[in-house]
Design an enzyme around this catalytic site. Structure first.
Site, PDB file in Angstrom:
ATOM      1  N   ASP A 325      17.095 -18.105  11.222  1.00  0.00           N
ATOM      2  CA  ASP A 325      17.006 -18.351   8.902  1.00  0.00           C
ATOM      3  C   ASP A 325      15.513 -18.820   9.358  1.00  0.00           C
ATOM      4  O   ASP A 325      14.917 -19.681  10.185  1.00  0.00           O
ATOM      5  CB  ASP A 325      17.647 -19.158   8.583  1.00  0.00           C
ATOM      6  CG  ASP A 325      17.855 -18.718   7.384  1.00  0.00           C
ATOM      7  OD1 ASP A 325      17.103 -19.016   6.970  1.00  0.00           O
ATOM      8  OD2 ASP A 325      19.041 -18.156   7.222  1.00  0.00           O
ATOM      9  N   ASN A 330      19.348 -24.869   4.974  1.00  0.00           N
ATOM     10  CA  ASN A 330      20.075 -23.690   5.202  1.00  0.00           C
ATOM     11  C   ASN A 330      21.146 -23.397   6.425  1.00  0.00           C
ATOM     12  O   ASN A 330      22.351 -23.563   6.877  1.00  0.00           O
ATOM     13  CB  ASN A 330      19.758 -22.110   4.424  1.00  0.00           C
ATOM     14  CG  ASN A 330      20.221 -22.061   3.072  1.00  0.00           C
ATOM     15  OD1 ASN A 330      19.950 -23.305   2.767  1.00  0.00           O
ATOM     16  ND2 ASN A 330      19.271 -20.988   2.692  1.00  0.00           N
ATOM     17  N   ALA A 375      21.046 -10.249   7.969  1.00  0.00           N
ATOM     18  CA  ALA A 375      21.329 -10.167   6.846  1.00  0.00           C
ATOM     19  C   ALA A 375      20.892 -11.445   5.719  1.00  0.00           C
ATOM     20  O   ALA A 375      20.202 -11.552   4.502  1.00  0.00           O
ATOM     21  CB  ALA A 375      22.543 -11.690   7.295  1.00  0.00           C
ATOM     22  N   LYS A 379      16.554 -10.291  -2.129  1.00  0.00           N
ATOM     23  CA  LYS A 379      17.951 -10.281  -2.990  1.00  0.00           C
ATOM     24  C   LYS A 379      17.658 -10.264  -4.506  1.00  0.00           C
ATOM     25  O   LYS A 379      18.424  -9.254  -5.592  1.00  0.00           O
ATOM     26  CB  LYS A 379      19.437 -10.409  -2.199  1.00  0.00           C
ATOM     27  CG  LYS A 379      19.273 -11.832  -2.308  1.00  0.00           C
ATOM     28  CD  LYS A 379      21.271 -12.241  -1.761  1.00  0.00           C
ATOM     29  CE  LYS A 379      21.102 -14.088  -2.034  1.00  0.00           C
ATOM     30  NZ  LYS A 379      22.674 -13.576  -1.615  1.00  0.00           N
ATOM     31  N   LYS A 421      22.276  -1.351  -4.621  1.00  0.00           N
ATOM     32  CA  LYS A 421      22.205  -1.059  -5.235  1.00  0.00           C
ATOM     33  C   LYS A 421      20.889  -0.456  -4.506  1.00  0.00           C
ATOM     34  O   LYS A 421      19.495   0.187  -4.708  1.00  0.00           O
ATOM     35  CB  LYS A 421      20.829  -2.749  -6.038  1.00  0.00           C
ATOM     36  CG  LYS A 421      21.723  -3.162  -6.578  1.00  0.00           C
ATOM     37  CD  LYS A 421      21.179  -4.745  -6.967  1.00  0.00           C
ATOM     38  CE  LYS A 421      22.058  -6.082  -7.757  1.00  0.00           C
ATOM     39  NZ  LYS A 421      23.056  -5.804  -7.758  1.00  0.00           N
TER      40      LYS A 421
END
Length: 623
Positions: A325, A330, A375, A379, A421
């Site tokens: 990441d 996080n 992932a 977004k 989307k």
């Protein structure tokens, strides 16, 4: 330590008291049996019978107390003594009946047969009565208190006259500290209408909820059908919502311990209860089988989806879990959580960007992951509309570079996290995810690694999701902002989304787009109003709702499948496969080169360039 000793001492005192009462009641029962046998005249009882009673009763009392102890009759919590205690009393007396026959045969004193029969019966009544008397006294006291404080108690309606409802009715009746009383029960079974459960009337089915709430002045409704399906739960809770009462639900049946339903386990109604579908179920054995013993890498592992992926992967006993990441806060949070919950997990946490091919090569070259769950992505739709080049750089070329490195270093399976989307996108974020799907399908045709995409709707509780925003606005006193009164979205929980991703990885053969059947879309305006109601407030009265208009690139509704994609079922009926779309891979690769050069220059016409590559993208659409 002193507290534990005090509890132990209190328990011993209580047991000694009950054993003393048992001993006295047994002796008294058999003496009364002798008295009854002689027509209630003490003087006509023969002396040999009195001597036989005095010589044998002590031994019989000891035998009874030992049997009671073996059948755990001294372990009950007297406030909640139930049918289970009565069953144990019956079983203990069945044993005592056999022992009594043996005792009568071996002891020298002859006594009348009626003495034994009447004595056993009376002592059984006393033994059971002692255990239920405390509860009976509490019920009487609570009823008297309820009558005296009728106006001070909260009236409760319970939906469901099954075992869960029965246990709740009993606890409210016993526990006066709850300051509530159950005034009526609702059950859709017509055979139960008009009957009484634990002293409370069953007034009818769901059609009676609103009327009964007014008639009985109900202020709280408890939904006590833990085994109901999602559609039934939603229909009934929608009716309850119209009463304006506080609503609570019992946990799902899998959360209840030993069938116990307790008031302290009740929870508030969540949005998930109102989605109208059952939780998604996956084959955990399949997931564990293909993850166990593997080196697994999760990019964006600190995000809401990525971190849940890490949690579920950790449960499946991977050989090694690599979290990658760019956001160190996080990554640190999920690292600490996994170390705490899975101390034996072989965990590696690395900081870096999927846009850095050298960093990717170094990591994959050193750790050689067999499974990659991708992932990492931007977004947020409105933010990406204002920074379209960043959406393309991170989402499209981050995916392309990660997929290229995965293929180069022999990754077996690569799973892309996509979104609904991406279907006929009207915003750059959706268009970027559609390009990611195209990258995955192109890479799959090159052979080697099995590439797959997983497409799902909005995730409840994820970063940027509408529900936390609404909850924050409600907590601040409003207003709650909804873009359009008719806007709808598909919703699922984070664990559901992740379990789908993991199962899709098992099904992957290369090039598929997996789609989840998420039931009916949810109207955002309805969701906002229900959240306000669940907070005990009134929409447009306590909390205003403001319609702000559709944001740039925002649709009124989302789709899960494009018209040209076929749909095939999997072993999991809620997971479907979209057929790969025919495309010119060589042309697409050249277009990506041009797009990457334009992004590097932060081109102003990036949306137009994306539209040329992705015909389904209509940046000017306003639906």
């Amino acid at each position: 330590m002193l507290k534990n000793k005090s509890i132990s001492l209190n328990w011993l005192v209580r047991v000694f008291l009950i054993m003393t009462l048992d001993a006295v009641s047994i002796a008294g029962s058999f003496f009364l049996a002798l008295w009854i046998r002689h027509d209630f005249h003490f003087r006509i009882i023969p002396m040999r019978y009195l001597e036989g009673f005095s010589h044998t009763i002590g031994w019989w009392v000891v035998i009874c107390l030992i049997v009671f102890w073996l059948f755990k009759l001294y372990n009950s919590i007297w406030s909640y003594v139930s049918i289970d205690a009565l069953v144990r009393v019956i079983l203990s007396y069945a044993v005592l009946l056999v022992l009594g026959l043996i005792f009568r045969a071996v002891q020298p004193w002859f006594m009348p047969r009626s003495y034994y029969c009447i004595g056993l019966f009376l002592s059984f009544v006393c033994t059971a009565g002692i255990r239920f008397s405390y509860r009976l006294l509490r019920l009487v006291r609570n009823h008297l208190n309820g009558a005296l404080q009728k106006d001070k108690l909260k009236n409760v309606m319970i939906i469901g006259a099954g075992e869960a409802g029965r246990q709740l009715v009993r606890e409210f009746a016993i526990n006066s500290h709850l300051r509530c009383r159950v005034v009526c029960l609702i059950d859709d079974n017509p055979a139960k209408k008009g009957r009484i459960l634990e002293g409370v009337h069953i007034v009818g089915g769901r059609e009676e909820i609103i009327g009964a709430a007014k008639r009985y002045k109900v202020s709280k409704i408890i939904y006590a059908i833990p085994t109901s399906d999602g559609a039934t739960r939603k229909e009934i809770l929608d009716i309850c919502d119209k009463t304006g009462c506080e609503i609570q639900v019992v946990p799902g049946i899998y959360q209840l311990v030993n069938g116990e339903v307790r008031v302290n386990k009740l929870r508030k109604v969540s949005v998930l209860d109102l989605l109208g579908r059952d939780p998604i179920k996956v084959n955990l054995d399949e997931i564990c089988h293909y993850i166990e013993g593997k080196v697994v890498m999760v990019t964006g592992g600190g995000g809401s989806i990525g971190s849940e992926l890490c949690r579920q992967i950790a449960k499946s006993h991977p050989k090694q879990l690599i979290i990658f990441d760019i956001y160190e806060n996080n990554a640190y949070a999920i690292q600490m959580e996994l170390i705490r919950n899975y101390p034996n997990l072989n965990l590696v946490v690395l900081i870096g960007s999927v846009r850095d091919p050298k960093r990717l090569d170094d990591i994959l070259g050193e750790y050689h992951p067999e499974l990659v769950f991708h992932a990492a992505a931007h977004k947020h739709v409105p933010l990406m509309e204002d920074s379209p080049n960043e959406a393309i750089k991170n989402n499209v070329f981050g995916t392309y570079k990660m997929a290229h490195a995965a293929r180069e270093f022999g990754v077996k399976k690569f799973v892309l996290i996509s979104t609904d989307k991406a279907v006929n996108p009207t915003n750059i974020m959706g268009a970027s995810k559609r390009l990611c799907e195209m990258v995955v399908q192109m890479m799959s045709r090159r052979g080697g690694t099995e590439f797959v995409a997983v497409r799902f709707g909005n995730v409840l509780g994820s970063n940027g999701s509408v529900v936390p925003l609404f909850e924050k606005q409600i907590a601040e006193g409003g207003p709650v902002t909804v873009t359009h009164p008719d806007i709808t979205r598909f919703f699922m929980t984070i664990p559901e989304a992740v379990s789908l991703v993991l199962q899709a990885g098992y099904y992957a053969k290369g090039g598929e787009i997996f789609v989840l059947d998420m039931g009916q879309p949810v109207k955002i305006d309805d969701m906002a109003r229900k959240l306000i109601h669940l907070s005990g407030l009134e929409p447009d009265v306590d909390i205003p709702i403001i319609y702000t208009g559709l944001r740039p690139g925002e649709k009124l509704y989302e789709e899960l499948l494009m018209g040209e994609e076929g749909l095939h079922e999997t072993a999991n009926q809620l997971i479907h496969i979209g057929k790969p779309i025919e495309m010119d891979d060589a042309l697409f690769a050249r277009q990506l080169e041009g797009l990457e050069a334009a992004c590097a220059e932060n081109a102003d016409n990036i949306k137009e360039l994306v539209a040329e590559i992705t015909p389904t993208y209509h940046p000017q659409s306003s639906l």
